[in-house]
Design a protein around this motif. Structure first.
Motif, PDB file in Angstrom:
ATOM      1  N   THR A  35      -2.586   0.452   6.074  1.00  0.00           N
ATOM      2  CA  THR A  35      -3.181  -0.321   4.976  1.00  0.00           C
ATOM      3  C   THR A  35      -4.045  -1.458   5.496  1.00  0.00           C
ATOM      4  O   THR A  35      -5.100  -1.748   4.946  1.00  0.00           O
ATOM      5  CB  THR A  35      -2.061  -0.890   4.073  1.00  0.00           C
ATOM      6  N   TYR A  36      -3.625  -2.088   6.578  1.00  0.00           N
ATOM      7  CA  TYR A  36      -4.312  -3.271   7.106  1.00  0.00           C
ATOM      8  C   TYR A  36      -5.787  -2.985   7.360  1.00  0.00           C
ATOM      9  O   TYR A  36      -6.656  -3.778   6.991  1.00  0.00           O
ATOM     10  CB  TYR A  36      -3.619  -3.730   8.390  1.00  0.00           C
ATOM     11  N   HIS A  37      -6.081  -1.853   8.005  1.00  0.00           N
ATOM     12  CA  HIS A  37      -7.477  -1.553   8.354  1.00  0.00           C
ATOM     13  C   HIS A  37      -8.347  -1.384   7.105  1.00  0.00           C
ATOM     14  O   HIS A  37      -9.535  -1.709   7.131  1.00  0.00           O
ATOM     15  CB  HIS A  37      -7.576  -0.325   9.266  1.00  0.00           C
ATOM     16  N   LYS A  38      -7.762  -0.914   6.021  1.00  0.00           N
ATOM     17  CA  LYS A  38      -8.519  -0.780   4.771  1.00  0.00           C
ATOM     18  C   LYS A  38      -8.824  -2.149   4.192  1.00  0.00           C
ATOM     19  O   LYS A  38      -9.939  -2.394   3.711  1.00  0.00           O
ATOM     20  CB  LYS A  38      -7.736   0.071   3.769  1.00  0.00           C
ATOM     21  N   LEU A  39      -7.848  -3.042   4.232  1.00  0.00           N
ATOM     22  CA  LEU A  39      -8.064  -4.406   3.749  1.00  0.00           C
ATOM     23  C   LEU A  39      -9.076  -5.142   4.618  1.00  0.00           C
ATOM     24  O   LEU A  39      -9.900  -5.910   4.128  1.00  0.00           O
ATOM     25  CB  LEU A  39      -6.740  -5.164   3.705  1.00  0.00           C
ATOM     26  N   GLY A  43       0.836  -1.201   0.000  1.00  0.00           N
ATOM     27  CA  GLY A  43       0.000   0.000   0.000  1.00  0.00           C
ATOM     28  C   GLY A  43       0.864   1.240   0.000  1.00  0.00           C
ATOM     29  O   GLY A  43       0.691   2.145   0.808  1.00  0.00           O
ATOM     30  N   CYS A  44       1.805   1.299  -0.938  1.00  0.00           N
ATOM     31  CA  CYS A  44       2.862   2.320  -0.932  1.00  0.00           C
ATOM     32  C   CYS A  44       2.397   3.722  -1.310  1.00  0.00           C
ATOM     33  O   CYS A  44       3.167   4.672  -1.198  1.00  0.00           O
ATOM     34  CB  CYS A  44       3.994   1.894  -1.848  1.00  0.00           C
ATOM     35  N   ASN A  45       1.151   3.869  -1.780  1.00  0.00           N
ATOM     36  CA  ASN A  45       0.618   5.170  -2.165  1.00  0.00           C
ATOM     37  C   ASN A  45       1.502   5.780  -3.252  1.00  0.00           C
ATOM     38  O   ASN A  45       1.571   5.254  -4.345  1.00  0.00           O
ATOM     39  CB  ASN A  45       0.463   6.073  -0.941  1.00  0.00           C
ATOM     40  N   ARG A  46       2.203   6.867  -2.959  1.00  0.00           N
ATOM     41  CA  ARG A  46       3.046   7.547  -3.955  1.00  0.00           C
ATOM     42  C   ARG A  46       4.524   7.202  -3.807  1.00  0.00           C
ATOM     43  O   ARG A  46       5.370   7.806  -4.450  1.00  0.00           O
ATOM     44  CB  ARG A  46       2.837   9.050  -3.849  1.00  0.00           C
ATOM     45  N   GLY A  47       4.856   6.256  -2.928  1.00  0.00           N
ATOM     46  CA  GLY A  47       6.226   5.786  -2.786  1.00  0.00           C
ATOM     47  C   GLY A  47       7.127   6.622  -1.902  1.00  0.00           C
ATOM     48  O   GLY A  47       8.336   6.415  -1.886  1.00  0.00           O
ATOM     49  N   LEU A  48       6.578   7.540  -1.124  1.00  0.00           N
ATOM     50  CA  LEU A  48       7.426   8.434  -0.339  1.00  0.00           C
ATOM     51  C   LEU A  48       8.152   7.736   0.796  1.00  0.00           C
ATOM     52  O   LEU A  48       9.295   8.084   1.112  1.00  0.00           O
ATOM     53  CB  LEU A  48       6.617   9.615   0.193  1.00  0.00           C
ATOM     54  N   VAL A  49       7.531   6.746   1.422  1.00  0.00           N
ATOM     55  CA  VAL A  49       8.223   6.022   2.491  1.00  0.00           C
ATOM     56  C   VAL A  49       9.366   5.204   1.894  1.00  0.00           C
ATOM     57  O   VAL A  49      10.477   5.192   2.423  1.00  0.00           O
ATOM     58  CB  VAL A  49       7.248   5.143   3.296  1.00  0.00           C
ATOM     59  N   ALA A  50       9.112   4.527   0.792  1.00  0.00           N
ATOM     60  CA  ALA A  50      10.174   3.774   0.123  1.00  0.00           C
ATOM     61  C   ALA A  50      11.303   4.719  -0.296  1.00  0.00           C
ATOM     62  O   ALA A  50      12.485   4.369  -0.196  1.00  0.00           O
ATOM     63  CB  ALA A  50       9.617   3.023  -1.085  1.00  0.00           C
ATOM     64  N   PHE A  51      10.949   5.909  -0.749  1.00  0.00           N
ATOM     65  CA  PHE A  51      11.960   6.892  -1.143  1.00  0.00           C
ATOM     66  C   PHE A  51      12.818   7.288   0.059  1.00  0.00           C
ATOM     67  O   PHE A  51      14.039   7.424  -0.043  1.00  0.00           O
ATOM     68  CB  PHE A  51      11.287   8.124  -1.761  1.00  0.00           C
ATOM     69  N   HIS A  92      10.598  -2.074  -3.483  1.00  0.00           N
ATOM     70  CA  HIS A  92       9.431  -2.529  -4.233  1.00  0.00           C
ATOM     71  C   HIS A  92       8.188  -2.101  -3.472  1.00  0.00           C
ATOM     72  O   HIS A  92       8.218  -1.947  -2.249  1.00  0.00           O
ATOM     73  CB  HIS A  92       9.426  -4.051  -4.378  1.00  0.00           C
ATOM     74  N   GLY A  93       7.093  -1.929  -4.200  1.00  0.00           N
ATOM     75  CA  GLY A  93       5.852  -1.556  -3.541  1.00  0.00           C
ATOM     76  C   GLY A  93       4.665  -1.818  -4.428  1.00  0.00           C
ATOM     77  O   GLY A  93       4.792  -2.013  -5.636  1.00  0.00           O
ATOM     78  N   CYS A  94       3.498  -1.830  -3.789  1.00  0.00           N
ATOM     79  CA  CYS A  94       2.262  -2.037  -4.527  1.00  0.00           C
ATOM     80  C   CYS A  94       1.157  -1.190  -3.913  1.00  0.00           C
ATOM     81  O   CYS A  94       1.206  -0.832  -2.745  1.00  0.00           O
ATOM     82  CB  CYS A  94       1.860  -3.517  -4.520  1.00  0.00           C
ATOM     83  N   ASP A  95       0.194  -0.867  -4.746  1.00  0.00           N
ATOM     84  CA  ASP A  95      -0.989  -0.120  -4.319  1.00  0.00           C
ATOM     85  C   ASP A  95      -2.023  -0.270  -5.422  1.00  0.00           C
ATOM     86  O   ASP A  95      -1.658  -0.533  -6.573  1.00  0.00           O
ATOM     87  CB  ASP A  95      -0.641   1.361  -4.101  1.00  0.00           C
TER      88      ASP A  95
END
Length: 190
Positions: free
Chosen positions: A113-117, A39-47, A58-61
């Motif tokens: 992300t968990y709560h949305k799933l 649930g990386c959204n726009r990738g800012l945490v990965a950045f 790697h990420g997905c959303d």
């Protein structure tokens, strides 16, 4: 969608500079690590992880525009292997495996992300998905709950203690320090 019809919307609580509040130990351990952001959204945490030495991000959303932004954000970071994919996690383990194979990562993140799933997936399917993400975790699994429903967070932690425990992870850190973002927790490989 035409660009003139696209309206920017706020998709996260807090700002990028405090997203890891209560979990900065993971940022400090990013150097030389592989990171997967669920649930990386726009990738800012990965950045942020890449800026602290992560070599794989790697990420997905299911947010297509956000994945496009993440890809653009990382385009110039040639020293970091990146892969950001549009993925509907309600497809469960099979959907993740189709896109990412059996990849494993030093650090797996599941931030808000968990709560949305949990709202849209059957409990057994969500549990199976979390066990799979736990098995993909080599060292640390980081989670953040939702700031606007703190009572639900404790139930999520209990569920994750069980599911990630089945994958050989044990909760090693819980933080309530962030008044803006709410509770965070880290599980480690035992």
């Amino acid at each position: 969608m035409k660009e003139s019809e696209y309206k920017l919307q706020r998709r996260v609580a807090g700002y990028h500079d405090i997203r890891m509040d209560g979990m900065t130990d993971l940022v400090l351990r990013a150097k030389g690590s592989s990171v997967f952001d669920i649930g990386c959204n726009r990738g800012l945490v990965a950045f942020e992880m890449a800026n602290n030495g992560a070599t794989v991000c790697h990420g997905c959303d299911n947010f297509e525009q956000g994945i496009g932004t993440a890809r653009e954000l990382f385009a110039d970071l040639r020293a970091v292997e990146t892969r950001f994919e549009v993925l509907d996690l309600t497809g469960g383990v099979a959907a993740v495996s189709r896109v990412f194979g059996n990849s494993r990562y030093d650090i797996v993140l599941c931030l808000a992300t968990y709560h949305k799933l949990r709202r849209i997936m059957p409990a057994a399917a969500l549990s199976e998905l979390m066990v799979d993400f736990g098995k993909r975790t080599i060292r640390y699994f980081g989670w953040r709950g939702t700031s606007d429903k703190p009572a639900e967070n404790e139930k999520e932690i209990t569920n994750l203690d069980h599911d990630l425990g089945l994958a050989g992870l044990k909760r090693i850190h819980t933080s309530y320090i962030s008044e803006i973002l709410g509770v965070a927790a880290i599980w480690g490989r035992v």
